[in-house]
Design a protein around this motif. Structure first.
Motif, PDB file in Angstrom:
ATOM      1  N   LEU A   6       0.873  -1.190   0.000  1.00 24.55           N
ATOM      2  CA  LEU A   6       0.000   0.000   0.000  1.00 24.55           C
ATOM      3  C   LEU A   6       0.902   1.229   0.000  1.00 24.55           C
ATOM      4  CD1 LEU A   6      -2.612  -1.241   2.608  1.00 24.55           C
ATOM      5  CD2 LEU A   6      -2.869  -1.178   0.115  1.00 24.55           C
ATOM      6  N   ARG A  51      -5.304   3.259  14.180  1.00 28.72           N
ATOM      7  CA  ARG A  51      -5.343   2.365  13.015  1.00 28.72           C
ATOM      8  C   ARG A  51      -3.973   2.260  12.364  1.00 28.72           C
ATOM      9  NH1 ARG A  51      -7.853   1.988   8.398  1.00 28.72           N
ATOM     10  NH2 ARG A  51      -7.751   4.174   7.750  1.00 28.72           N
ATOM     11  N   SER A 126      -2.162   8.069   3.909  1.00 26.71           N
ATOM     12  CA  SER A 126      -3.488   7.567   3.537  1.00 26.71           C
ATOM     13  C   SER A 126      -4.393   7.535   4.763  1.00 26.71           C
ATOM     14  CB  SER A 126      -3.401   6.146   2.981  1.00 26.71           C
ATOM     15  OG  SER A 126      -2.732   6.119   1.753  1.00 26.71           O
ATOM     16  N   TYR A 130      -7.305  10.530   5.377  1.00 24.22           N
ATOM     17  CA  TYR A 130      -8.731  10.178   5.291  1.00 24.22           C
ATOM     18  C   TYR A 130      -9.402  10.301   6.655  1.00 24.22           C
ATOM     19  CZ  TYR A 130     -13.131   7.916   4.360  1.00 24.22           C
ATOM     20  OH  TYR A 130     -14.484   7.667   4.262  1.00 24.22           O
ATOM     21  N   ARG A 161     -13.829  -0.399   2.662  1.00 21.11           N
ATOM     22  CA  ARG A 161     -13.003  -0.431   3.883  1.00 21.11           C
ATOM     23  C   ARG A 161     -12.906   0.962   4.500  1.00 21.11           C
ATOM     24  NH1 ARG A 161     -12.628  -5.562   5.913  1.00 21.11           N
ATOM     25  NH2 ARG A 161     -12.711  -6.919   4.110  1.00 21.11           N
ATOM     26  N   SER A 162     -12.957   1.978   3.684  1.00 22.87           N
ATOM     27  CA  SER A 162     -12.969   3.345   4.221  1.00 22.87           C
ATOM     28  C   SER A 162     -14.202   3.579   5.078  1.00 22.87           C
ATOM     29  CB  SER A 162     -12.923   4.368   3.084  1.00 22.87           C
ATOM     30  OG  SER A 162     -11.656   4.376   2.475  1.00 22.87           O
TER      31      SER A 162
ATOM     32  N   GLY B 159      -8.397   6.699   1.785  1.00 19.33           N
ATOM     33  CA  GLY B 159      -8.163   5.546   2.651  1.00 19.33           C
ATOM     34  C   GLY B 159      -7.228   4.542   1.993  1.00 19.33           C
ATOM     35  N   GLU B 160      -6.456   3.830   2.800  1.00 17.67           N
ATOM     36  CA  GLU B 160      -5.357   3.016   2.257  1.00 17.67           C
ATOM     37  C   GLU B 160      -5.842   1.918   1.326  1.00 17.67           C
ATOM     38  OE1 GLU B 160      -6.399   3.079   5.327  1.00 17.67           O
ATOM     39  OE2 GLU B 160      -6.616   1.029   6.078  1.00 17.67           O
ATOM     40  N   ARG B 161      -7.039   1.392   1.517  1.00 19.41           N
ATOM     41  CA  ARG B 161      -7.549   0.384   0.577  1.00 19.41           C
ATOM     42  C   ARG B 161      -8.294   1.072  -0.576  1.00 19.41           C
ATOM     43  NH1 ARG B 161      -4.915  -4.446   1.130  1.00 19.41           N
ATOM     44  NH2 ARG B 161      -4.336  -4.554   3.327  1.00 19.41           N
ATOM     45  N   SER B 162      -8.879   2.197  -0.311  1.00 23.41           N
ATOM     46  CA  SER B 162      -9.522   2.941  -1.396  1.00 23.41           C
ATOM     47  C   SER B 162      -8.483   3.380  -2.426  1.00 23.41           C
ATOM     48  CB  SER B 162     -10.248   4.167  -0.846  1.00 23.41           C
ATOM     49  OG  SER B 162     -11.403   3.781  -0.135  1.00 23.41           O
TER      50      SER B 162
END
Lengths: 430, 430
Positions: A6, A51, A126, A130, A161-162, B159-162
């Motif tokens: 990531l 997180r 990230s 966010y 996931r966000s 967001g890291e997965r977004s």
């Protein structure tokens, strides 16, 4: 699940080139900060720290990651060897999650070798960009709601996931619950929700639907009353559930007059304790517009999970100092137009006067003692690679939520205004 | 990893109540559509479909999910039993990923029992709302770049997965590469990136940094030239890498004049094939503003991963029909003010005139044959619970990218204007 990819490719190519120049082991200080707040905002709320600590612990290059990097010739074999052993062994200190921040606030201070610190850039940004965008927007909605509870229900309006992260950030900022079940499981946040329009439409009549819902969930449930006609539905709801009906939800009810009419109708039917919840595309302004209306709680979706017009907090991750070959610290900063950075290791305090914040004071390369009227803002987050477990998991979320309340309470009263303004206190470099 | 709790609580409470009323097994049609495009936009691009199919396959309630639901009394034991056996066994058809859409376009048509279909609402909307917002914004940037390549580098601003999803959506919309390594691994998207300012600042001089980078990555690399003085850095870059230098990157270069000056300098130094890449907070408007400047490629961050002002596409998931007790289909729609829905099962075609789109034609409860001047928009995505593997993985992404090019090419030329406008073609219900 490894979080190591990531990451922007340039972090690994920089690592590669630094291994070549031999500079990879230079001790460095990186800093996370926002050059400015979103236009018109008076303060921001730090979200995501807890997180991030988990995600850094999972930032490891396992066989799957290494093979992919090798097959795609992303970096040299020397860099792959280095990555195979990687774990972050340095120190990170920073603002507590839930704290308030301002332009230039050094939110994270990462202390490690260049190589071990540079590759965390994307992941750190990230998460903080966010989550802080959401927490900052949510805090304004909490202020606008003036003590009435808010629920976050925007999972469907942001990446899957966000949505979990948004629920967590909104809760830290003072929301009371979320619709997102994973946020309940992962972070201990209360979950809520009863029924959508589809449930009413599935049944042959609104009455059949209300009866089914009350049978399954009890009269304390919340009935959605705007599928067809609100007045008829409110009457039916009380008839089906009795005057002990928990709440009615109006998903098209941003009109104070409509809410007042429903309140009057509920009261006239004897349902004086039945609450009214409103959930129609609310943001801090429509919430404020309902201040005089008899709304008991708000459900907020799109606007909170997208940061109410500002979906990214604009934080950057910058090298501010490194040791030179003699072991001396050298402050560094780029000179790009409009993007200049203040170099050097920083400490930050909130300067207070009678308990009210008056300045964000940032000491640059300065080890003086914190004074009585200053609140030190940095706490240890990771020490020699090990995360401080006070900030992790559901307990970390609860602590952040409490801390947010205390930090917001310190702000001058003007800070909570919704109108566009300047940062509530100035940032002062000493 | 189960995706089953990426769900709003009300979906499970509706399931519970429908089990109680016995209506859970009614065959239903749910539909995903957007009531409108973001204000001023002329078309949208469907993103996320291939990702969603994977996530639906992982939508299972395993022991961990069931225990949590039980311990938290989210649903009754009967509902838990039902969930333990859950997998989606129905049919989903929909627009191909990469296709263009308009207000009311029935992007997904979900055909199954109420219970099995209603619980996919949040997941389906999260994925399509985010990915389509990104694809829609990215397509405008692609149009603005007028054939010059674009790279997505905004992972740090979402967001890291977004960030992975955004890289994928931007690529489908016509970007050529991403900085995000996980997007490269998961979806086969080309990755790019060389160095940040920190790499220059780490070294004792810009010269030392450039030499290290060229030694590690070769003279074909991209050197970042705005850490200190652009003119001095360009000269140094060519001196260190030679006239075969691949590219220079200007991270503060949104001024056409500055880009032109760098081009002139590179040419005068003999580096006539060295490209110029610009990466400073670009969006479709600043990209268009550089149309006459000698920029060879663009790197776009914040604006693309946040949908350039519209971070969620506004799609909804609505029950539009169900069978009644006699087996007849009943069209249903709520009546809420400003949120009315067109009930009934729909088919959609793009009506064409000489190959140019003229209308989004939606047949409601109508089984007529598609005509020669109509392109049928629905394809099977999931049949009896099994995903069509044409849409999955890297191959699905490549197919969607190609399809997007063809679908955009069908639009009237006005559709590609950046100025605020109405949807490029009308939506017509027949």
């Amino acid at each position: 699940m490894s979080t190591a990819l990531l990451t922007d490719r340039y972090e690994l190519t920089m690592l590669d080139a630094a291994l070549r120049s031999g500079r990879h082991d230079r001790e460095c200080i990186f800093e996370v900060f926002a050059r400015r707040l979103p236009e018109g905002r008076r303060y921001g709320i730090v979200g995501g720290t807890g997180r991030l600590l988990d995600l850094i612990a999972e930032f490891r290059f396992e066989d799957a990651e290494l093979s992919w990097l090798r097959e795609n010739s992303v970096v040299t074999p020397e860099a792959l060897d280095w990555l195979a052993d990687y774990r972050f062994r340095g120190n990170i200190s920073g603002y507590r999650e839930g704290d308030v921040y301002f332009p230039g606030s050094p939110l994270l201070v990462i202390d490690g070798t260049f190589a071990e610190a540079v590759i965390l850039e994307t992941l750190a940004l990230s998460v903080l960009n966010y989550d802080s965008a959401i927490a900052s927007a949510a805090a304004r909605m909490v202020a606008a709601a003036d003590g009435r509870p808010l629920s976050e229900m925007g999972s469907r309006r942001t990446g899957e996931r966000s949505g979990v992260a948004a629920a967590r950030a909104a809760y830290i900022a003072g929301f009371g619950a979320t619709s997102n079940l994973e946020a309940g499981r992962s972070w201990g946040i209360p979950t809520m929700g009863t029924a959508a329009h589809s449930f009413t439409l599935l049944h042959d009549s609104e009455e059949e639907a209300f009866e089914a819902q009350v049978a399954a969930l009890g009269p304390g449930t919340t009935l959605l009353v705007d599928t067809y006609d609100v007045t008829a539905a409110v009457e039916l709801a009380v008839r089906v559930a009795g005057t002990g009906l928990g709440a009615v939800r109006i998903d098209s009810g941003d009109l104070p007059a409509q809410v007042a009419a429903v309140r009057e109708q509920l009261d006239s039917l004897g349902a004086v304790n039945t609450r009214i919840t409103v959930t129609n595309d609310l943001d801090e302004y429509t919430i404020a517009g309902l201040r005089a209306a008899p709304v008991d709680s708000f459900g907020v979706g799109t606007s909170v999970v997208t940061g109410s017009g500002h979906p990214a907090a604009g934080m950057v991750y910058k090298l501010v100092a490194h040791r030179d070959d003699t072991g001396e610290w050298v402050s560094v900063a780029k000179k790009s137009a409009a993007k200049a950075t203040v170099g050097g290791r920083k400490r930050a305090v909130r300067s207070l006067s009678n308990g009210v914040a008056v300045a964000e004071t940032i000491y640059v390369e300065d080890e003086r003692q914190v004074r009585d009227d200053e609140r030190e803002l940095h706490v240890p987050l990771i020490t020699a690679g090990v995360a401080d477990d006070r900030w992790l998991g559901a307990a970390g979320v609860a602590a952040a939520r409490e801390h947010r309340a205390a930090a917001v309470a310190e702000l001058p009263v003007d800070a909570l205004r919704l109108s566009r303004g300047e940062p509530a206190i100035p940032t002062v470099y000493l």
